[in-house]
Design a protein around this motif. Structure first.
Motif, PDB file in Angstrom:
ATOM      1  N   ARG A 122      51.145  39.206  30.994  1.00  0.00           N
ATOM      2  CA  ARG A 122      50.501  38.210  30.147  1.00  0.00           C
ATOM      3  C   ARG A 122      50.061  37.062  31.030  1.00  0.00           C
ATOM      4  O   ARG A 122      50.874  36.300  31.496  1.00  0.00           O
ATOM      5  CB  ARG A 122      51.474  37.712  29.077  1.00  0.00           C
ATOM      6  N   ASP A 152      45.243  39.805  35.239  1.00  0.00           N
ATOM      7  CA  ASP A 152      44.852  39.191  33.971  1.00  0.00           C
ATOM      8  C   ASP A 152      43.834  40.114  33.315  1.00  0.00           C
ATOM      9  O   ASP A 152      42.683  40.196  33.748  1.00  0.00           O
ATOM     10  CB  ASP A 152      44.256  37.808  34.208  1.00  0.00           C
ATOM     11  N   ARG A 153      44.267  40.826  32.278  1.00  0.00           N
ATOM     12  CA  ARG A 153      43.393  41.816  31.651  1.00  0.00           C
ATOM     13  C   ARG A 153      42.204  41.172  30.955  1.00  0.00           C
ATOM     14  O   ARG A 153      41.120  41.765  30.890  1.00  0.00           O
ATOM     15  CB  ARG A 153      44.195  42.667  30.664  1.00  0.00           C
ATOM     16  N   GLU A 154      42.388  39.996  30.400  1.00  0.00           N
ATOM     17  CA  GLU A 154      41.281  39.339  29.708  1.00  0.00           C
ATOM     18  C   GLU A 154      40.176  38.938  30.681  1.00  0.00           C
ATOM     19  O   GLU A 154      38.989  39.090  30.391  1.00  0.00           O
ATOM     20  CB  GLU A 154      41.799  38.124  28.946  1.00  0.00           C
ATOM     21  N   LYS A 155      40.545  38.444  31.842  1.00  0.00           N
ATOM     22  CA  LYS A 155      39.561  38.037  32.839  1.00  0.00           C
ATOM     23  C   LYS A 155      39.124  39.178  33.747  1.00  0.00           C
ATOM     24  O   LYS A 155      38.129  39.057  34.458  1.00  0.00           O
ATOM     25  CB  LYS A 155      40.137  36.906  33.703  1.00  0.00           C
ATOM     26  N   LYS A 167      53.225  44.949  30.316  1.00  0.00           N
ATOM     27  CA  LYS A 167      51.921  44.404  29.988  1.00  0.00           C
ATOM     28  C   LYS A 167      51.882  42.944  30.411  1.00  0.00           C
ATOM     29  O   LYS A 167      52.320  42.061  29.679  1.00  0.00           O
ATOM     30  CB  LYS A 167      51.647  44.529  28.489  1.00  0.00           C
TER      31      LYS A 167
END
Length: 339
Positions: free
Chosen positions: A4, A159-162, A2
């Protein structure tokens, strides 16, 4: 794994590799039932590579934004992995894979969809239902009806958030007899050629196993550090490469974290030590000019060696080396003792 705050490209490369194995495990040159006679594929290595590159360019030539193709993997020609189609042994197949670079991370999903649209326009068919495009990181699996090449377009998370990702495309050929110059081969005509094919397959299998192993170790270290990575610096030797020295052939994967302050460095190095110890690696410390000592770790099971070292710039540099040939594993690394 995953990621980060970024991706090493490890997740993407591992995904591409897994997709190739899955695709090749399905019969490429024969029907699924046991009574069918496999179709004789009439091509040689050059023809297969040329066709694979053509299918790649069908997908990417019209893309916007325009990516740069970065080759992934080792030699294009490898052993045939379809063993359930009653075809002859000694066959090979071609796999060509590229990462789409020099584009914004948010464009990865768009590029994968454009690859799908281009292949559909060419009349190629889906191997599974079309992707759910509401997903942030889609993947597409297709094949050519006319000559049974398999291809995919995949997004790996950066980048999963972006929602940033890395896109790749790959094409895998059907299995064929090596050196057939576009004609059906006479299997068994030469015992020497059959033996050479088996040797080629064994060597390729070992290389693929080593590549998976070194990337898996590197990914687990990345997860353990919990620190963002720095952009890959290929000009300084970072990334995945093959090395051949006195100890025999090996695969070497290196990367760096983003710059960390002193407290972050101490905590990150502690997490690295805990990871190695919990995974059964043998660890020792080396003094560095950066204050915190470097870690050198040996995996006694597969003789992989990892180094996690802080630097004066605040980066933590990670290097993992694993033997590419079990027969060439060096006994020198057994000198690593617990700290």
């Amino acid at each position: 794994m995953k990621p980060r705050g970024g991706s090493l490209g490890i997740a993407l490369m591992a995904t591409v590799m897994a997709v190739a194995v899955t695709a090749c495990g399905t019969p490429h040159d024969g029907k699924a039932d046991g009574g069918a006679t496999p179709k004789q594929v009439k091509m040689d290595e050059q023809q297969a590579i040329k066709r694979a590159e053509e299918i790649i360019h069908q997908a990417v030539d019209g893309m916007s934004p325009k990516p740069t193709l970065k080759h992934l993997g080792r030699d294009a020609v490898g052993p045939c992995l379809a063993r359930d189609d009653h075809g002859p042994d000694g066959r090979v197949q071609v796999r060509v894979a590229y990462q789409l670079t020099d584009v914004p991370g948010q464009a990865a999903k768009t590029l994968v969809r454009q690859a799908r649209d281009a292949w559909v326009k060419q009349g190629h068919t889906f191997q599974s239902s079309d992707e759910d495009w509401s997903k942030p990181f889609p993947a597409v699996y297709m094949r050519t009806e006319s000559d049974d090449f398999w291809m995919d377009a995949i997004t790996g998370a950066v980048d999963r958030e972006k929602g940033d990702g890395l896109a790749s495309v790959s094409v895998t050929s059907p299995c064929f007899q090596p050196g057939n110059s576009g004609e059906s081969s006479d299997i068994g005509k030469s015992g020497a050629s059959s033996s050479a094919a088996h040797m080629h397959q064994a060597a390729s299998d070992r290389a693929q196993t080593a590549e998976r192993r070194v990337l898996d170790h590197s990914s687990r270290i990345y997860d353990a550090l919990q620190a963002p990575h720095a952009p890959l610096r290929e000009g300084e030797g970072e990334g995945l490469r093959a090395v051949d020295d006195a100890d025999g052939p090996s695969l070497h994967h290196t990367w760096s974290t983003a710059p960390l302050d002193e407290g972050e460095t101490v905590r990150t190095m502690r997490r690295a030590q805990e990871h190695f110890e919990s995974a059964g690696w043998r660890v020792r410390h080396l003094k560095t000019g950066a204050g915190a000592p470097a870690l050198i770790a040996l995996n006694a099971e597969d003789h992989s060696v990892a180094q996690v070292a802080p630097s004066a710039t605040g980066h933590i540099r990670v290097a993992v080396t694993t033997p590419a040939d079990e027969a060439g594993q060096s006994e020198a690394v057994t000198g690593i003792e617990p700290a």
